[in-house]
Design a protein around this motif. Structure first.
Motif: not given
Length: 1287
Positions: A447-453
Motif C-alpha cells: 500500500x503505497x498511499x500512506x494517507x490510507x494508513x
C-alpha cells in the motif's frame, strides 16, 4: 611505527561542501553578454528579468576551506583546533569548537568587507588550476577541478536570477560520473539572501550589500533576493540524509546570514568526521547541533545504500508503465526523463537504477541537463538523461528517444526516420508475462498511499516522533520494493544458470532461447545484446557470490517444484516430451521478507579531532566486547579499523580489517587494505605480517591483486562466448574434451575419452579431423531435432521419459511405421496416423537376436526381441539399420541392468548418453563414406555397459545387494575423478517463516570442492566453495552453519550455500572439529598439535592448547567432557585445559619389518576404544577405563582408513588393490557381523544418517558414494553368503 597521518576518515560521510551562487563579491554576470551594452540607467529596471551566471563561492573539505572571491585564499583557521588550557584550579578546560570557529571566522571575514567588481568564471578557473600562485592543488580537494567547474550549471540549470520576492527554499539532487564510471552523489539546497542593490554612476557598476536589518530601500535602491546553493558531495548516495543536514544548516543561516560561512565550516567539519557504516545492521548516529542524524547501512556489500523514497515511482506510474521503463533500461535504449521538478528527476532515475540491480548502467548518465546543454540529447549511442518538462516539445523532435514524462506518468517512443525516408516507431519489447504477473501481485499487496494508513493514526505534535515515523515508513516501502524487484530479476534470469559452462566461459544462448515462450523471445534477444547482461553473465561465470546469487539459492527449491528441469547430474538429453523450462517464476513474498532491525552506534561529541577519534576507538572496542552477534561485530570491526587508520595506527587497522574474513568476508575492503599496507614503511612489514597472521595476509594481498586483475578483465565482456562454434583446426585429446563438453554432448571425462579413441580410429591419427568432428556434431544434433519434433499424443510418454532415437520407416509385426527407443522401453509409431504402441519395457527384454528373413522377392536383416516366457515377441525388418539398433537396445538394456544391480541411477543416464553417441557415430558413415565394418567396430567401443554386463562386473555378493540402497557419483562431469575425503549428513528442518530445508549430504572432495546433495532424491544442489586444499573434517553448527576444516576453518551458510567467513588462527591443516554438549563452544585441532576453543556465537578464539611431545595430531573427538587426540603413535586424552588424563599407546609388531606401526583412526564405545592400523589390516581394542590392551583383530586388507560407530556395530572402511571392503563388527562380541563389497577403490570416508543410513565414500579410482541400510542386515539370518548377482 608508521608516521602519524592527518586525522581523516577514509569512509567519511561527506567529502566536500560547495557554496555556489551570487553575492556581493561576485557581482552579477549576465548570461547573455549582448545585454551588457544596454543603457546603464535601465539596469535596475531589468535586473529581475535577466539571467546570471552563478559562481563557486567557497569549498570546504575535511582538511581545507577555500574562498574563491574576492580572491582565491585558504582559511588559515580551518580545520578548527581544540584550545586547551588550565584554569586556576588546575582542571583541564575545553572550549567549544563552535565558539572558537565563530571567533576565527569573524577575524577572517574582516578582510572580505571591501566589495569588488564582478569576478568572472574564467578568473575562478584560472585560480583553481594555478598551483604555484595559490598553493592549492587539485589533489587537496576530493573533487576534480573539472567537476567543480561544472557544479554551478547543475545547481542552477536554468541560470540564476534576482527575485523581488523571496522564493521558497528548495532541494534537488545530483549525480556525477567520472571517466572510470565511479559515481559521486550530491544534494543541493537553494536559499535566498536579501541584498540592497544600487547603481554607482561614477564607476558605472552595480553595488550590493547584504541586508541584515530588513531595511527599506532608498529611492535609488532596490531590494533583491540573490540565490545561493549549498552542495554536499559524498561518495555514498545518502540523498535524504544530506537533505536533512542541509535543511538544519540553512535554518541556522537564515537566523544569522552574516555567519553563513561559520555555519558551513562547522557543519562540514562534523560531517567529514562521521564515518559511513558498512553493510549490515549497525547504523551510526551523530548529533548535528541538537538534530539526531542516523546513517543507515546498505543491505549488502555489493549494493549502494538506498536513501530515497522508492515508492514515488509507483505514485507516478502504473505498474505496466513501470515494467515498460524497466524494459527500456535493461535493453539499453536512449531514454529521456521529463519533469517540472528537478528534484524528481534524480530520485526517479536513481530508483530505476536500483530496481535493475545486479545489472549496472555503464553508459552516459546525466539526471539533470542544464538549459545550455540540451544538444546532448541528440548525441548518438545509449544514454539516460533528465531535463525540465518545459523542453518536452524539443525532446519530441529527436528521433528514437524513449520519453518518460514523470508529471504525466506516461512512456512514449519518438518516431524514427529510416534511410528510405520511411517513418517508423520503434517498440519496446514485451515484458515476459509470467514474471510480470507475479510482480504485479506483489506490488498490489504493498500500500503505497500512506494517507490510507494515516487515517487511523492520531495527530503527532512531536516533530521528532513524526520524523521517525516517516523514516520508518520509507524504510518499510524501500524494503518491500527492493525485495519485489530482486525477486523479479531472479525470476527473469534464473534460467541462464543452467546454460552456463563455467569451465569454458560459455553461455549457450541458443539453447536458452529455445526454451522460453515465443512472446518473451524478443525481450531476451535484446537483453542478451546489452553490455549490462554481458557483465552479469561474466560475474556468474566467475562464480560471483552476491545478493542475486544468495536469493536465487534461497528460492531454488521452490523453483524446482514448478519447473520441468532434469536432475542436475543427468545426461544432456532433451526431447519433445519434456523440454527444459528455463524461465521459472516463483514468489516467496512475504514469507521471506524480514524487516531490518538496527543497532545504533552513537558518535561522541566532536571537540578535538584526535580526542574524538580516540574516543570512537574506545567506544567501538567496548561494543565489540559486549556484542555477541556476528553481524554487528563485523560492522564494529570495520569501523574500528577505519578509525585506527585515521589515527595513524595502520598495523592495528589492518589487523581489524583482515579479521573481517572470520565474520563477513564480503566486507573486506581490499582496496583500503592495499592502500594502508603501502603506507607502512617497508622495514615494518614483517611486524605487520606477524600481527596479521603472516601467510594469511600474504594470501589476502595476492588474492586482492588477482581480484583487481580480474576486475579489469571482466570489463572486457567480449571474453564471454554466447554461441558454440566449430573448431578451426584438428583436435587433440584435450581440445576434443573441451569441444564435446562445450557442445553439451557429454560431460563425463571417461566417456569423452572413449569417444575420442573411437573417432581417431576413423582418421588413423592421434587427432580428430575437424571435418569428422563437424559431421559427428551435425549427426548428433539432427537426431536430437528428430526426437524433439516427433508428434506423440499427450500422456503416452511417462514423466522423465526421453526419446533417444527413431528408426526409418520399416515393416514390423505391428505394420509399417517406425520404432523408437527411450530410456524405459521400445515403442512403435504407426505410419501416417502416428498411433503410439508400446513394444516392450527394457527390463523385460530377455533375448535380442539378429536374423535374416527370406521372402519370395528378397531377403532382409531383421531383429527379434523376446521376453523371458516368450509371451512377447517382436520382429522388425530394420535392414541396414539392424546392427545399429541391436547395439543401441543392448547398451540401454545393459545400463538399466547395471543401475538396478549396483543401485546407481547414474548408469542409466550414462547409457542414454552412450546411445546418443553411438547413433551419431554410425550416422557419420554417410558423410565420410566409411566402410560399415570400421563404423561398427568404433561404435562397439562406445558400448561401455554392454561390455560391463558381458564380463559380469555388475554381480555383487548377496549381503551387499541387501544393504546397498543407492549410489551417488559426485565426480559426474569432472575431467578427473577425485577422492571423497569426508561425508556429513545434515537433517532437514523448518527454518524461519515457513521456509523448509531438505536433508542434505555434504561431500568434501580431494580437489577442495564441497558439494551438497538433496538427501530426498540424491540430486546435486550446488558446488559450494573451492578451498583449494582438501577438507578433512566438517561439523554442523546449528541449523544455518557448517564448519569445514582445511587450511583454516571455512564457515558455510547452509541457506545461501556460500562461504563468507573463515577462521584463520590455525597455522596448519585442521584435522578435527568437535562441539560441546551445550553447543556454545567448538574445539578444533590442527596437525601442529594446537587445539583452539571457539565461542560459536562470536567466532572468537577463547583458549589455545599446545600439546607437548606431539608432532602430528591426526584426529579429535569429544567424549565425557574430555578431548581424545589421535596421533600416529597413540591416543592422548586431555581435559579442556590441556592436562593429560589417559594415554592409549598404539604399539604392535608389524608383520613386515619395513612397515612402521601407525594409527589411522579410532572410535570410542561405552567400555572400549577401537583403533585401526594405517598400513595393515589390524584392529587394536583397549579397555576404556584402564587403557589396557584387550585384543587385536586381523582383517584381510592392506590397511584401515576410516571407522564409524553405529549403535552396537562398528563399520570399518579398508584399503585394497582393486576393491574397497567394509567390515562390520559387533562391538560386544568382537565378531564379524557382515562384509560388504563397497567400491572399486579404498573406502576413505563414512558417515551415518539418523541411524537409518550409512554412507561410504571411495578413493579416486572409484570416486563414488554408496548409501547403505543397516536395518536390512539386521533382518538377515545368515552370517555369510556366497556371491550372487541379479540381472
Amino acid at each position: 611505527m608508521a608516521p602519524k597521518l592527518t586525522a581523516e576518515i577514509y569512509n567519511r560521510f561527506v567529502d566536500l561542501m560547495l557554496i555556489v551562487g551570487i553575492d556581493d563579491n561576485t557581482g552579477l554576470i549576465l548570461v547573455n553578454k549582448d545585454l551588457e551594452n544596454d543603457r546603464f540607467d535601465q539596469t535596475l529596471q531589468n535586473i529581475y528579468y535577466q539571467e546570471y551566471d552563478a559562481q563557486v563561492l567557497a569549498a570546504v573539505s575535511a582538511t581545507k576551506a577555500i574562498h574563491f572571491h574576492p580572491e582565491l585564499q585558504e582559511d588559515p583557521f580551518y580545520p578548527p583546533l581544540q584550545v586547551s588550557s588550565l584554569d586556576s584550579s588546575g582542571e583541564h578546560v575545553m572550549h567549544s569548537i563552535q565558539l572558537e570557529s565563530r571567533i576565527r571566522s569573524q577575524s577572517f571575514t574582516m578582510k572580505e568587507k571591501k566589495r569588488c567588481i564582478t569576478v568572472s568564471a574564467e578568473v575562478m578557473k584560472r585560480h583553481l588550476s594555478d598551483r604555484q600562485s595559490t598553493a592549492i592543488g587539485q589533489a587537496e580537494l576530493p573533487l576534480s577541478v573539472e567537476t567543480i567547474r561544472s557544479v554551478p550549471s547543475f545547481c542552477f540549470p536554468d541560470h540564476a536570477k534576482v527575485y523581488c520576492q523571496k522564493p521558497d527554499t528548495h532541494v534537488h539532487f545530483l549525480v556525477f560520473t567520472d571517466d572510470y564510471g565511479r559515481k559521486t552523489y550530491a544534494t543541493c539546497i537553494t536559499f535566498y539572501k536579501p541584498y540592497i542593490i544600487q547603481k554607482n554612476f561614477e564607476t558605472k557598476t552595480i553595488e550590493m550589500s547584504l541586508d541584515v536589518k530588513n531595511s527599506v530601500p532608498m529611492s535609488d535602491e532596490i531590494k533583491g533576493y540573490l540565490p545561493q546553493c549549498c552542495v554536499l558531495i559524498s561518495k555514498y548516495p545518502y540523498f535524504y540524509t544530506m537533505k536533512e543536514c542541509l535543511s538544519c544548516m540553512v535554518e541556522h543561516i537564515n537566523q544569522d546570514v552574516q555567519e553563513m560561512f561559520t555555519f558551513v565550516k562547522d557543519y562540514t567539519h562534523l560531517l567529514t568526521m562521521a564515518p559511513v557504516p558498512p553493510a549490515g545492521n549497525v547504523a551510526i548516529r551523530l548529533n548535528l547541533f541538537h538534530l539526531k542524524i542516523d546513517l543507515y547501512p546498505a543491505d549488502c556489500p555489493e549494493k549502494p545504500v538506498v536513501d530515497i523514497p522508492l515508492h514515488l515511482v509507483f505514485l507516478s506510474f502504473s505498474i505496466d508503465d513501470v515494467l515498460t521503463i524497466f524494459t527500456a533500461i535493461v535493453t539499453e535504449q536512449r531514454i529521456v526523463f521529463l519533469s517540472s521538478a528537478y528534484s524528481l528527476l534524480t530520485i526517479i532515475m536513481e530508483s530505476f537504477l536500483h530496481f535493475i540491480q545486479p545489472f549496472k548502467w555503464r553508459y552516459t548518465y546525466v539526471p539533470i541537463i542544464c538549459q545550455t546543454h540540451l544538444d546532448l540529447l541528440e548525441a548518438p549511442g545509449t544514454f539516460m538523461m533528465g531535463c525540465h518538462e518545459r523542453h518536452s516539445e524539443l525532446v519530441k523532435q529527436i528521433c528514437g528517444l524513449v520519453v518518460v514524462n514523470i508529471d504525466n506518468g506516461t512512456v512514449s517512443v519518438n518516431e524514427e526516420t529510416l534511410p528510405n525516408f520511411e517513418i517508423v516507431t520503434k517498440s519496446i519489447p514485451k515484458f515476459p508475462s509470467e514474471p510480470a504477473l507475479l510482480f504485479k501481485k506483489v506490488c498490489k499487496k504493498i500500500k503505497f498511499q500512506t494517507e490510507l494508513t494515516d487515517v487511523q493514526r492520531p495527530f503527532s505534535y512531536n516533530p521528532e516522533s513524526e520524523r521517525e515515523y516517516r523514516m520508518k515508513k520509507r524504510q518499510q516501502f524501500n524494503t518491500e520494493i527492493t525485495f519485489a524487484f530482486l525477486e523479479l530479476m531472479v525470476n527473469l534470469f534464473r534460467g541462464v544458470l543452467s546454460e552456463l559452462r563455467i569451465d569454458h566461459q560459455l553461455f549457450n544462448q541458443d539453447d536458452f532461447m529455445r526454451s522460453v515462450p515465443e512472446e518473451s523471445k524478443e525481450f531476451y534477444k535484446q537483453v542478451f545484446q546489452t553490455d549490462m547482461f554481458k557483465t552479469f553473465i561474466q560475474d556468474r561465470l566467475n562464480d560471483k557470490s552476491d545478493f542475486w546469487s544468495d536469493f536465487e539459492a534461497k528460492t531454488r527449491q521452490y523453483a524446482r517444484r514448478v519447473s520441468n528441469q532434469e536432475p542436475s547430474n543427468s545426461a544432456p538429453v532433451r526431447t519433445q516430451k519434456r523440454k527444459l523450462k528455463k524461465q521459472v517464476s516463483v514468489s516467496v513474498w512475504p514469507s521471506s521478507l524480514l524487516q531490518r532491525e538496527f543497532q545504533i552506534f552513537k558518535l561522541p561529541t566532536l571537540n578535538d579531532s584526535a580526542q574524538y577519534i580516540s574516543m570512537c576507538v574506545q567506544l567501538l572496542t567496548k561494543a565489540l566486547q559486549e556484542c555477541r552477534d556476528l553481524e554487528p561485530r563485523a560492522s564494529y570491526l570495520y569501523l574500528r579499523g577505519m578509525f585506527l587508520a585515521a589515527d595513524g595506527k595502520l598495523s592495528e587497522a589492518l589487523e581489524d580489517l583482515y579479521s573481517l574474513s572470520s565474520t563477513n568476508a564480503r566486507l573486506l575492503a581490499t582496496e583500503s587494505v592495499q592502500k594502508l599496507f603501502k603506507l607502512i614503511p617497508r622495514e615494518h612489514h614483517a611486524a605487520v605480517r606477524s600481527r596479521c597472521r603472516s601467510f594469511n595476509l600474504e594470501v589476502m594481498r595476492q588474492t586482492s591483486q588477482d581480484n583487481n586483475h580480474l576486475a579489469s578483465t571482466r570489463l572486457r565482456t567480449d571474453s564471454v562466448s554466447f554461441q558454440v562454434k566449430m573448431p578451426e583446426t584438428d583436435l587433440s585429446k584435450e581440445d576434443f574434451v573441451t569441444m564435446v563438453s562445450v557442445h553439451c554432448m557429454a560431460d563425463d571425462y571417461d566417456t569423452i575419452c572413449r569417444l575420442f579413441n573411437s573417432l581417431i580410429k576413423l582418421d588413423g591419427d592421434m587427432f580428430v579431423d575437424k571435418q569428422t568432428f563437424e559431421s559427428f556434431v551435425l549427426c548428433y544434433k539432427e537426431n536430437q531435432h528428430l526426437c524433439q519434433n516427433i508428434n506423440i499424443s499427450h500422456g503416452k510418454l511417462q514423466d522423465q521419459e526421453f526419446i533417444l532415437c527413431l528408426s526409418q520407416l520399416i515393416k514390423t509385426d505391428f505394420g509399417t511405421g517406425r520404432i523408437g527407443l527411450t530410456d524405459k522401453r521400445l515403442f512403435f509409431l504407426k505410419d501416417v496416423s502416428n498411433a503410439f504402441k508400446e513394444i516392450i519395457k527394457l527390463r523385460d527384454i530377455a533375448h535380442i537376436e539378429m536374423l535374416q528373413s527370406r521372402t519370395i522377392l528378397n531377403k532382409g536383416d531383421i531383429l527379434v526381441i523376446k521376453n523371458e516366457d516368450g509371451s512377447i515377441k517382436f520382429t522388425a525388418s530394420l535392414k541396414e539399420e539392424r546392427n545399429c539398433w541391436y547395439m543401441l537396445i543392448e547398451e540401454m538394456r545393459s545400463g538399466k541392468i547395471v543401475a538396478e544391480a549396483m543401485k546407481d541411477i547414474s548408469a542409466i543416464h550414462e547409457a542414454m548418453l552412450n546411445v546418443l553417441l553411438v547413433k551419431a557415430v554410425i550416422r557419420i558413415k554417410e558423410d565420410l563414406a566409411l566402410p560399415p565394418e570400421s563404423i561398427r567396430s568404433v561404435a562397439n567401443n562406445l558400448c561401455y555397459f554392454t561390455d560391463y554386463v558381458k564380463n559380469d562386473r555388475h554381480r555383487l555378493p548377496l549381503s551387499t545387494i541387501q544393504a546397498l540402497q543407492h549410489r551417488i557419483d559426485p565426480n559426474f562431469g569432472e575431467h578427473q575423478k577425485h577422492t571423497v575425503e569426508y561425508l556429513l549428513y545434515v537433517p532437514g528442518c523448518n527454518t524461519d517463516h515457513d521456509n523448509s530445508r531438505p536433508p542434505r549430504l555434504w561431500c568434501c572432495m580431494s580437489d577442495g570442492k564441497i558439494k551438497a546433495f538433496d538427501a530426498t532424491n540424491w540430486e546435486l544442489e550446488t558446488s559450494v566453495i573451492h578451498t583449494k586444499k582438501a577438507v578433512t573434517c566438517m561439523v554442523a553448527v546449528g541449523n544455518k552453519q557448517l564448519w569445514a576444516g582445511s587450511y583454516g576453518i571455512f564457515i558455510i551458510d547452509t541457506e545461501t550455500m556460500t562461504c563468507n567467513k573463515t577462521l584463520t588462527e590455525h597455522r596448519d591443516l585442521v584435522t578435527g572439529i568437535q562441539l560441546s554438549k551445550d553447543g556454545r563452544y567448538a574445539y578444533s585441532a590442527s596437525i601442529d598439535a594446537v587445539i583452539i576453543k571457539w565461542e560459536i556465537q562470536t567466532l572468537k578464539s577463547v583458549e589455545q592448547i599446545h600439546l607437548e611431545n606431539v608432532k602430528c595430531l591426526r584426529s579429535l573427538k569429544l567424549r565425557d567432557d574430555k578431548l581424545w587426540c589421535g596421533t600416529w603413535q597413540d591416543i592422548v586424552v586431555i581435559d579442556f585445559h590441556g592436562n593429560q588424563k589417559q594415554l592409549f599407546p598404539f604399539k604392535y609388531e608389524p608383520r613386515e619389518q619395513s612397515k612402521i606401526s601407525q594409527m589411522s583412526c579410532f572410535e570410542i564405545t561405552d567400555n572400549e576404544v577401537w583403533a585401526g592400523c594405517r598400513r595393515e589390516g589390524l584392529l587394536l581394542v583397549w579397555e576404556r577405563n584402564t587403557a589396557q590392551l584387550k585384543s587385536t583383530i586381523q582383517l584381510d586388507c592392506m590397511g584401515i582408513s576410516t571407522m564409524l560407530l553405529s549403535e552396537k556395530k562398528l563399520w570399518i572402511g579398508t584399503k585394497g588393490n582393486q576393491v574397497g571392503l567394509i567390515y562390520i563388527y559387533n562391538t560386544d562380541t568382537h565378531e564379524q557381523f557382515k562384509q560388504l563389497q563397497a567400491h572399486d577403490d579404498s573406502v576413505r570416508s563414512l558417515c551415518c544418517a539418523e541411524l537409518r543410513y550409512v554412507m561410504s565414500g571411495a578413493g579416486s579410482k572409484d570416486g563414488k558414494i554408496a548409501v547403505w541400510t543397516p536395518k536390512t542386515l539386521e533382518d538377515s539370518d545368515k552370517f555369510s553368503e556366497p556371491s550372487a548377482g541379479i540381472v
